[in-house]
Motif scaffolding. Structure first.
Motif, PDB file in Angstrom:
ATOM      1  N   PHE A 135       0.834  -1.204   0.000  1.00  0.00           N
ATOM      2  CA  PHE A 135       0.000   0.000   0.000  1.00  0.00           C
ATOM      3  C   PHE A 135       0.872   1.258   0.000  1.00  0.00           C
ATOM      4  O   PHE A 135       0.602   2.215  -0.730  1.00  0.00           O
ATOM      5  CB  PHE A 135      -0.922  -0.004   1.212  1.00  0.00           C
ATOM      6  N   ILE A 136       1.907   1.256   0.813  1.00  0.00           N
ATOM      7  CA  ILE A 136       2.809   2.417   0.886  1.00  0.00           C
ATOM      8  C   ILE A 136       3.508   2.631  -0.454  1.00  0.00           C
ATOM      9  O   ILE A 136       3.641   3.764  -0.926  1.00  0.00           O
ATOM     10  CB  ILE A 136       3.835   2.218   2.022  1.00  0.00           C
ATOM     11  N   GLU A 137       3.919   1.531  -1.078  1.00  0.00           N
ATOM     12  CA  GLU A 137       4.609   1.659  -2.366  1.00  0.00           C
ATOM     13  C   GLU A 137       3.661   2.172  -3.456  1.00  0.00           C
ATOM     14  O   GLU A 137       4.038   3.006  -4.278  1.00  0.00           O
ATOM     15  CB  GLU A 137       5.206   0.315  -2.769  1.00  0.00           C
ATOM     16  N   ARG A 138       2.412   1.681  -3.444  1.00  0.00           N
ATOM     17  CA  ARG A 138       1.449   2.152  -4.441  1.00  0.00           C
ATOM     18  C   ARG A 138       1.079   3.619  -4.223  1.00  0.00           C
ATOM     19  O   ARG A 138       0.875   4.365  -5.187  1.00  0.00           O
ATOM     20  CB  ARG A 138       0.171   1.304  -4.371  1.00  0.00           C
ATOM     21  N   THR A 139       0.976   4.033  -2.977  1.00  0.00           N
ATOM     22  CA  THR A 139       0.488   5.372  -2.664  1.00  0.00           C
ATOM     23  C   THR A 139       1.560   6.435  -2.835  1.00  0.00           C
ATOM     24  O   THR A 139       1.293   7.510  -3.408  1.00  0.00           O
ATOM     25  CB  THR A 139      -0.046   5.410  -1.218  1.00  0.00           C
ATOM     26  N   TRP A 140       2.768   6.163  -2.356  1.00  0.00           N
ATOM     27  CA  TRP A 140       3.818   7.192  -2.365  1.00  0.00           C
ATOM     28  C   TRP A 140       5.046   6.806  -3.184  1.00  0.00           C
ATOM     29  O   TRP A 140       6.031   7.535  -3.195  1.00  0.00           O
ATOM     30  CB  TRP A 140       4.253   7.490  -0.921  1.00  0.00           C
ATOM     31  N   SER A 141       4.996   5.657  -3.872  1.00  0.00           N
ATOM     32  CA  SER A 141       6.129   5.184  -4.674  1.00  0.00           C
ATOM     33  C   SER A 141       7.395   5.083  -3.829  1.00  0.00           C
ATOM     34  O   SER A 141       8.493   5.465  -4.259  1.00  0.00           O
ATOM     35  CB  SER A 141       6.368   6.123  -5.878  1.00  0.00           C
ATOM     36  N   VAL A 142       7.233   4.587  -2.622  1.00  0.00           N
ATOM     37  CA  VAL A 142       8.342   4.440  -1.675  1.00  0.00           C
ATOM     38  C   VAL A 142       8.394   2.986  -1.227  1.00  0.00           C
ATOM     39  O   VAL A 142       7.383   2.437  -0.779  1.00  0.00           O
ATOM     40  CB  VAL A 142       8.164   5.366  -0.451  1.00  0.00           C
ATOM     41  N   ARG A 143       9.564   2.358  -1.357  1.00  0.00           N
ATOM     42  CA  ARG A 143       9.751   0.995  -0.874  1.00  0.00           C
ATOM     43  C   ARG A 143      10.403   1.055   0.494  1.00  0.00           C
ATOM     44  O   ARG A 143      11.442   1.680   0.674  1.00  0.00           O
ATOM     45  CB  ARG A 143      10.637   0.188  -1.840  1.00  0.00           C
ATOM     46  N   VAL A 144       9.781   0.409   1.462  1.00  0.00           N
ATOM     47  CA  VAL A 144      10.322   0.384   2.822  1.00  0.00           C
ATOM     48  C   VAL A 144      10.428  -1.058   3.289  1.00  0.00           C
ATOM     49  O   VAL A 144       9.728  -1.940   2.798  1.00  0.00           O
ATOM     50  CB  VAL A 144       9.432   1.194   3.801  1.00  0.00           C
ATOM     51  N   SER A 145      11.302  -1.290   4.241  1.00  0.00           N
ATOM     52  CA  SER A 145      11.455  -2.627   4.814  1.00  0.00           C
ATOM     53  C   SER A 145      10.402  -2.853   5.889  1.00  0.00           C
ATOM     54  O   SER A 145       9.827  -1.894   6.429  1.00  0.00           O
ATOM     55  CB  SER A 145      12.856  -2.789   5.407  1.00  0.00           C
ATOM     56  N   THR A 146      10.154  -4.106   6.205  1.00  0.00           N
ATOM     57  CA  THR A 146       9.192  -4.422   7.258  1.00  0.00           C
ATOM     58  C   THR A 146       9.704  -3.965   8.624  1.00  0.00           C
ATOM     59  O   THR A 146       8.917  -3.643   9.510  1.00  0.00           O
ATOM     60  CB  THR A 146       8.904  -5.931   7.281  1.00  0.00           C
ATOM     61  N   VAL A 147      11.028  -3.928   8.792  1.00  0.00           N
ATOM     62  CA  VAL A 147      11.597  -3.453  10.055  1.00  0.00           C
ATOM     63  C   VAL A 147      11.321  -1.960  10.228  1.00  0.00           C
ATOM     64  O   VAL A 147      10.907  -1.499  11.295  1.00  0.00           O
ATOM     65  CB  VAL A 147      13.113  -3.731  10.107  1.00  0.00           C
TER      66      VAL A 147
END
Length: 206
Positions: free
Chosen positions: A130-142
């Motif tokens: 959801f975060i990647e689709r919304t803001w084009s940002v890839r984040v780790s689960t940590v």
């Protein structure tokens, strides 16, 4: 056929599994697992799928044995026991998609809260997508875990917030009804004033 048997026995041997101690069902299961491994290889996706299958097949194999068969650590295999098929595929996808980039900003908290409330069964990987689709940002689960904990969005904090605040044992007592209160006792009158000898007490005749 003999070459395949030799390779199968070697595969079991490196996993410290004694073939003669296996049940008929376990031997058949591992035969087909070995065929899958021979056909699909031992790259990350194949190992992840095979380990997930073996850990959830009720085969009676120990977690450490499955870990040695597919070449992963014992803690990693143990962690995968509580992972659904969807989460296993999502984890494999995120693992192979490269290093995460970008940063979680405070302004993301509002939409993230809305997503959590509208998707109560969503996994952490669903939230990452959801975060990647919304803001084009890839984040780790940590990074996501620390962000949610900072803003009180982690599961533990939300569960604590929705738990009953006081148990019945610590509840304040209800006021007693008026008709159950004990009757009020009359207030005794003060004793008459002390009269000295030789003087008349007021209100009394000689």
């Amino acid at each position: 056929m003999h070459a395949t048997d030799g390779a199968f026995s070697q595969w079991l041997s490196q996993a410290q599994i004694v073939e003669d101690r296996l049940t008929v069902e376990q031997r058949v299961l591992l035969r087909h697992s070995f065929a899958f491994r021979q056909r699909c290889g031992d790259e990350y996706y194949s190992n992840r799928l095979l380990s997930h299958f073996l850990l959830h097949s009720d085969s009676g194999l120990k977690v450490a044995q499955v870990a040695r068969l597919v070449g992963i650590s014992r803690p990693t295999a143990s962690h995968q026991q509580d992972v659904s098929s969807k989460e296993a595929i999502q984890a494999a996808h995120h693992r192979m998609a490269g290093r995460p980039h970008g940063k979680l900003l405070p302004r993301y908290a509002g939409p993230i809260v809305e997503f959590i409330l509208s998707h109560p069964g969503a996994s952490r990987y669903d939230l990452v997508d959801f975060i990647e689709r919304t803001w084009s940002v890839r984040v780790s689960t940590v990074a996501l875990h620390h962000f949610c904990k900072k803003f009180g969005l982690d599961r533990a904090t939300r569960a604590e917030a929705t738990a009953p605040r006081a148990s019945a044992d610590h509840a304040s007592p209800e006021p007693r009804p008026v008709d159950t209160l004990p009757p009020s006792q009359p207030v005794p009158l003060p004793p008459p004033p002390f009269s000295r000898q030789g003087r008349n007490t007021p209100g009394l005749s000689c």
